[in-house]
Design an enzyme around this catalytic site. Sequence first.
Site, PDB file in Angstrom:
ATOM      1  N   GLU A   1       0.817  -1.224   0.000  1.00  0.00           N
ATOM      2  CA  GLU A   1       0.000   0.000   0.000  1.00  0.00           C
ATOM      3  C   GLU A   1       0.847   1.270   0.000  1.00  0.00           C
ATOM      4  O   GLU A   1       0.441   2.299   0.546  1.00  0.00           O
ATOM      5  CB  GLU A   1      -0.966   0.006   1.199  1.00  0.00           C
TER       6      GLU A   1
ATOM      7  N   GLU B   1      -6.854  -7.424  -1.269  1.00  0.00           N
ATOM      8  CA  GLU B   1      -7.531  -7.298   0.026  1.00  0.00           C
ATOM      9  C   GLU B   1      -8.983  -6.910  -0.174  1.00  0.00           C
ATOM     10  O   GLU B   1      -9.301  -5.751  -0.438  1.00  0.00           O
ATOM     11  CB  GLU B   1      -6.840  -6.265   0.926  1.00  0.00           C
TER      12      GLU B   1
END
Length: 852
Positions: free
Chosen positions: A186, A255
């Site tokens: 991320e 995710e």
Amino acid sequence: MAAATAAPLRPRLLLLLLSALVGASRAANVTYDHRAVVIDGVRRVLVSGSIHYPRSTPDMWPGLIQKAKDGGLDVIETYVFWDIHEPVRGQYDFEGRKDLVRFVKAVADAGLYVHLRIGPYVCAEWNYGGFPVWLHFVEGIKFRTDNAAFKAEMQRFTEKVVDTMKGAGLYASQGGPIILSQIENEYGNVDSAYGAAGKAYMRWAAGMAVSLDTGVPWVMCQQSDAPDPLINTCNGFYCDQFTPNSNGKPKMWTENWSGWFLSFGGAVPYRPAEDLAFAVARFYQRGGTFQNYYMYHGGTNFGRSTGGPFIATSYDYDAPIDEYGMVRQPKWGHLRDVHKAIKLCEPALVAAEPSYSSLGQNAEATVYQTAGNSVCAAFLANMDAQSDKTVKFNGNMYKLPAWSVSILPDCKNVVLNTAQINTQVTTSEMRSLGSSTQGTDDSSITPELATAGWSYAIEPVGITKENALTKPGLMEQINTTADASDFLWYSTSIIVKGDEPYLNGSQSNLLVSSLGHVLQVYINGKLAGNAKGSASSSLISLQTPVTLVPGKNKIDLLSTTVGLSNYGAFFDLVGAGITGPVKLSGLNGALDLSSTGWTYQVGLRGEDLHLYNPSEASPEWVSDNSYPINQPLIWYKTKFMAPAGDHPVAIDFTGMGKGEAWVNGQSIGRYWPTNLAPQSGCVNSCNYRGAYSSNKCLNKCGQPSQTLYHVPRSFLQPGSNDLVLFEQFGGDPSMISFTTRQTTSICAHVSEMHPAQIDSWISQSQRPGPAIRLECPREGQVISNIKFASFGTPSGTCGNYNHGECSSSQALAVVQEACVGVRNCTVPVSSTNFGDPCSGVTKSLVVEAACS
């Protein structure tokens, strides 16, 4: 002669060569194209789920992995946690819950693949984002940017992980299960804060990873400009609109958040199964071929592993497999059915390009059809958050509930709609060892918590260690403790000579400003005040009245961390502890203590004496019929008998304040049952329709954020066990209890409008129409009792069903005949089976049953 004089192969090298020879015949070629991950030349539609090995125990791993496989998963995804593997620079630990090789092999043994997310930054609501705190003290280091010191350490650890996996033959290129790896995590969410150096670091990380030659693709999640050949992927509640940054890369979702994490002081979040299923179906509808649930099993934050700060010990995440390893119904079963429906579409999904068409406002059809119509699959979506729709597709009419997707593996017949749950619902409860066990499958439960009485030890206030540090001014906590302990004492003293300007008689007001997370103030050894931050703001500003005496007065401040920051740009620089000001003030003036001499002590005396380890005897322990309660800074110890059976075990810490608990020397984590969730913001039931967010579906407002704390069975031993508590605020240990988690009911609610059970499509047998299917969750159980059955217009939820205005008189008898005495049963939902109590009305069958 040359061979005779050659040096023998070292054992590890020989092992590597043998591993390579054994794996060579099974080696898989893993690549990708614009549609999918390609394994041995075959495009695959893959379903993945996250299970983090240190958040469960090795004895739990096979069961968790098997339940994931039974739920339709192809891949297990896990982070690799740097801090637990290299707690001291250059000293590695891969034992017990840290045994990554054993975990990956357990996945392989189940016949599943692995996605290894090395990072090594993981976020994960894990302490310091998974970085070891010693990294902070490396000279000249700056985290996650184009910094030579950081890159050297990051590469060294990444190489260590890769070499460990290669040494065990675990990459697919060696015949192992690892088909994907991730580098960084991320970073695209924060890289703008690091400027050009951040972009340079990102490109370096990608190149470094590829150079390690794992033989499998690498990904970068949430990195829109991930350089080739790395695949950029999506994280979020929905990723159907995500597009890879290259036409040659597949659409991947690393995710899919199955719920949300729990914070101490926060309400408990959950995500409806219908919405999660809708998000999954929409992703595959819109061209995705790999998605991963974060989490599929969330587990437990044992020890001091929580991040945040203020992340709770439970990391349940409302996942399909709950914290204790039990399947969460209907979420697990409904998603299993979605996976089966997607797999029925796989031949078309990997062979054809999607074709999109409008079915009206907020409605869309997607068709995957090959030339010559050899295979065809379709998805019909209603994205409206309120209104059901009836649409025409391929000459047929289809009813689409609001916020749902219908899946048609043959472009004609609906095998599943995401808003219509065919699977059973289960209700579970934590049963106290002192409660009745009538009607359960475990009649041998210990009737009560058998303790041998409580011993206690007083944790002294203030400085007790010889290695205490004295210096002027206030020191930031993490730089001082290196996170070796949650606790840092700040101690100073003042001399009161007379009518000081900061006094009103003997009274003064003490102001303490802190970066957090928890603060306790002691004046002359007695508690004078306390304060805490929160997950939204860890800052503390405490003002409390204090009483001073003539002469010397001792001021001791105990600052406590509750997990270090794990997310955001420069999260590693977020401080903690008392940075000031610290002032005494009265009507006529103030005394600023911020720059005076302070003495510092890292940690507690009880920690240095290892009071948490019952195998180490200590004279500190006092055994008495009476022991102090509701006082701060007390250690408690007792012995207890392990609960009989194999049901998951938890401790209910009601009656305690805040602290940490150890069972047989192993920390089960921080407890904090007095930290209550806000009074408002919760809902009695959550409408799954419409976009989900982390604060949409909350419960337990006004209640403790966490009361129950998981004790893995592997932490327990037959017979006597030791429980040690450190209580920081004050509590009564006699109020705690042990509980076991047990399923109390299995239920189902299916209407005449539901599709047939998905297995009838997979087996291609005769499809009798909608039906309920009930199954007892444990081997050896049978359905012993039908608590409720109604065919007509029933209402309510599992455990609280009601007959509606229309109800068949035959329902109970029909269900009893079909289900009692067997582990599983299927009952058709039709008027043919039950009679027609109300003609012209769409009817449903609801059943609640018990297993024993």
